[in-house]
Scaffold this motif. Sequence first.
Motif, mmCIF file in Angstrom:
data_model
loop_
_atom_site.group_PDB
_atom_site.id
_atom_site.type_symbol
_atom_site.label_atom_id
_atom_site.label_comp_id
_atom_site.label_asym_id
_atom_site.label_seq_id
_atom_site.Cartn_x
_atom_site.Cartn_y
_atom_site.Cartn_z
ATOM 1 N N MET A 1 -11.946 -13.805 3.205
ATOM 2 C CA MET A 1 -10.575 -13.475 2.907
ATOM 3 C C MET A 1 -10.554 -12.303 1.930
ATOM 4 O O MET A 1 -11.307 -12.273 0.965
ATOM 5 C CB MET A 1 -9.876 -14.685 2.286
ATOM 6 C CG MET A 1 -8.457 -14.396 1.858
ATOM 7 S SD MET A 1 -7.537 -15.824 1.242
ATOM 8 C CE MET A 1 -8.195 -15.958 -0.391
ATOM 9 N N ASN A 2 -9.683 -11.361 2.197
ATOM 10 C CA ASN A 2 -9.465 -10.228 1.305
ATOM 11 C C ASN A 2 -8.313 -10.601 0.371
ATOM 12 O O ASN A 2 -7.148 -10.511 0.739
ATOM 13 C CB ASN A 2 -9.155 -8.983 2.127
ATOM 14 C CG ASN A 2 -8.951 -7.753 1.276
ATOM 15 O OD1 ASN A 2 -8.403 -7.820 0.187
ATOM 16 N ND2 ASN A 2 -9.380 -6.621 1.801
ATOM 17 N N LEU A 3 -8.649 -11.051 -0.822
ATOM 18 C CA LEU A 3 -7.651 -11.552 -1.759
ATOM 19 C C LEU A 3 -6.620 -10.484 -2.106
ATOM 20 O O LEU A 3 -5.415 -10.749 -2.124
ATOM 21 C CB LEU A 3 -8.336 -12.067 -3.027
ATOM 22 C CG LEU A 3 -7.438 -12.757 -4.038
ATOM 23 C CD1 LEU A 3 -6.829 -14.022 -3.448
ATOM 24 C CD2 LEU A 3 -8.227 -13.081 -5.296
ATOM 25 N N LYS A 4 -7.076 -9.275 -2.351
ATOM 26 C CA LYS A 4 -6.166 -8.184 -2.704
ATOM 27 C C LYS A 4 -5.127 -7.963 -1.607
ATOM 28 O O LYS A 4 -3.939 -7.819 -1.885
ATOM 29 C CB LYS A 4 -6.958 -6.904 -2.956
ATOM 30 C CG LYS A 4 -6.104 -5.736 -3.367
ATOM 31 C CD LYS A 4 -6.946 -4.518 -3.659
ATOM 32 C CE LYS A 4 -6.083 -3.353 -4.104
ATOM 33 N NZ LYS A 4 -6.903 -2.204 -4.496
ATOM 34 N N LYS A 5 -5.573 -7.965 -0.358
ATOM 35 C CA LYS A 5 -4.655 -7.743 0.756
ATOM 36 C C LYS A 5 -3.672 -8.898 0.896
ATOM 37 O O LYS A 5 -2.481 -8.685 1.114
ATOM 38 C CB LYS A 5 -5.437 -7.543 2.051
ATOM 39 C CG LYS A 5 -4.580 -7.134 3.216
ATOM 40 C CD LYS A 5 -5.419 -6.773 4.419
ATOM 41 C CE LYS A 5 -4.549 -6.353 5.582
ATOM 42 N NZ LYS A 5 -5.358 -6.090 6.779
ATOM 43 N N SER A 6 -4.154 -10.126 0.747
ATOM 44 C CA SER A 6 -3.265 -11.286 0.837
ATOM 45 C C SER A 6 -2.187 -11.236 -0.240
ATOM 46 O O SER A 6 -1.015 -11.487 0.029
ATOM 47 C CB SER A 6 -4.054 -12.590 0.724
ATOM 48 O OG SER A 6 -4.818 -12.818 1.879
ATOM 49 N N TRP A 64 -2.903 -13.748 5.913
ATOM 50 C CA TRP A 64 -2.332 -12.447 5.567
ATOM 51 C C TRP A 64 -3.408 -11.386 5.428
ATOM 52 O O TRP A 64 -3.180 -10.221 5.739
ATOM 53 C CB TRP A 64 -1.526 -12.532 4.270
ATOM 54 C CG TRP A 64 -0.216 -13.230 4.404
ATOM 55 C CD1 TRP A 64 0.459 -13.516 5.559
ATOM 56 C CD2 TRP A 64 0.589 -13.759 3.343
ATOM 57 N NE1 TRP A 64 1.630 -14.172 5.276
ATOM 58 C CE2 TRP A 64 1.734 -14.329 3.918
ATOM 59 C CE3 TRP A 64 0.442 -13.788 1.964
ATOM 60 C CZ2 TRP A 64 2.743 -14.932 3.163
ATOM 61 C CZ3 TRP A 64 1.427 -14.389 1.202
ATOM 62 C CH2 TRP A 64 2.578 -14.937 1.804
ATOM 63 N N SER A 65 -4.591 -11.772 5.002
ATOM 64 C CA SER A 65 -5.654 -10.770 4.822
ATOM 65 C C SER A 65 -6.204 -10.300 6.168
ATOM 66 O O SER A 65 -6.904 -9.292 6.224
ATOM 67 C CB SER A 65 -6.782 -11.327 3.960
ATOM 68 O OG SER A 65 -7.505 -12.330 4.618
ATOM 69 N N GLU A 66 -5.875 -10.984 7.242
ATOM 70 C CA GLU A 66 -6.328 -10.607 8.576
ATOM 71 C C GLU A 66 -5.321 -9.718 9.312
ATOM 72 O O GLU A 66 -5.611 -9.201 10.369
ATOM 73 C CB GLU A 66 -6.610 -11.859 9.417
ATOM 74 C CG GLU A 66 -7.615 -12.804 8.790
ATOM 75 C CD GLU A 66 -8.966 -12.144 8.535
ATOM 76 O OE1 GLU A 66 -9.452 -11.396 9.421
ATOM 77 O OE2 GLU A 66 -9.534 -12.365 7.443
#
Length: 69
Positions: A1-6, A64-66
């Motif tokens: 998971m890309n925390l920043k993007k989420s 959301w990170s996807e």
Amino acid sequence: MNLKKSVKLGFGFKGGNQEGLAKHLNKTPGTVSNYLAGRVDPPFSVVLSMCEYFNVSMVIFAGWSERDA
């Protein structure tokens, strides 16, 4: 998971900002910045609290990170 993007998409979808998130998490803005920059991995409990901040499940938050954005 890309925390920043989420988190970024969470702000876009649900509103809020990094300072408000830091207050919700009971962390300093610098700590939240370190989480989002990937310099520090947040404990799972903090990620769950982020989900609470955005009022979504972990599945939605991680998804959301996807997304393409």
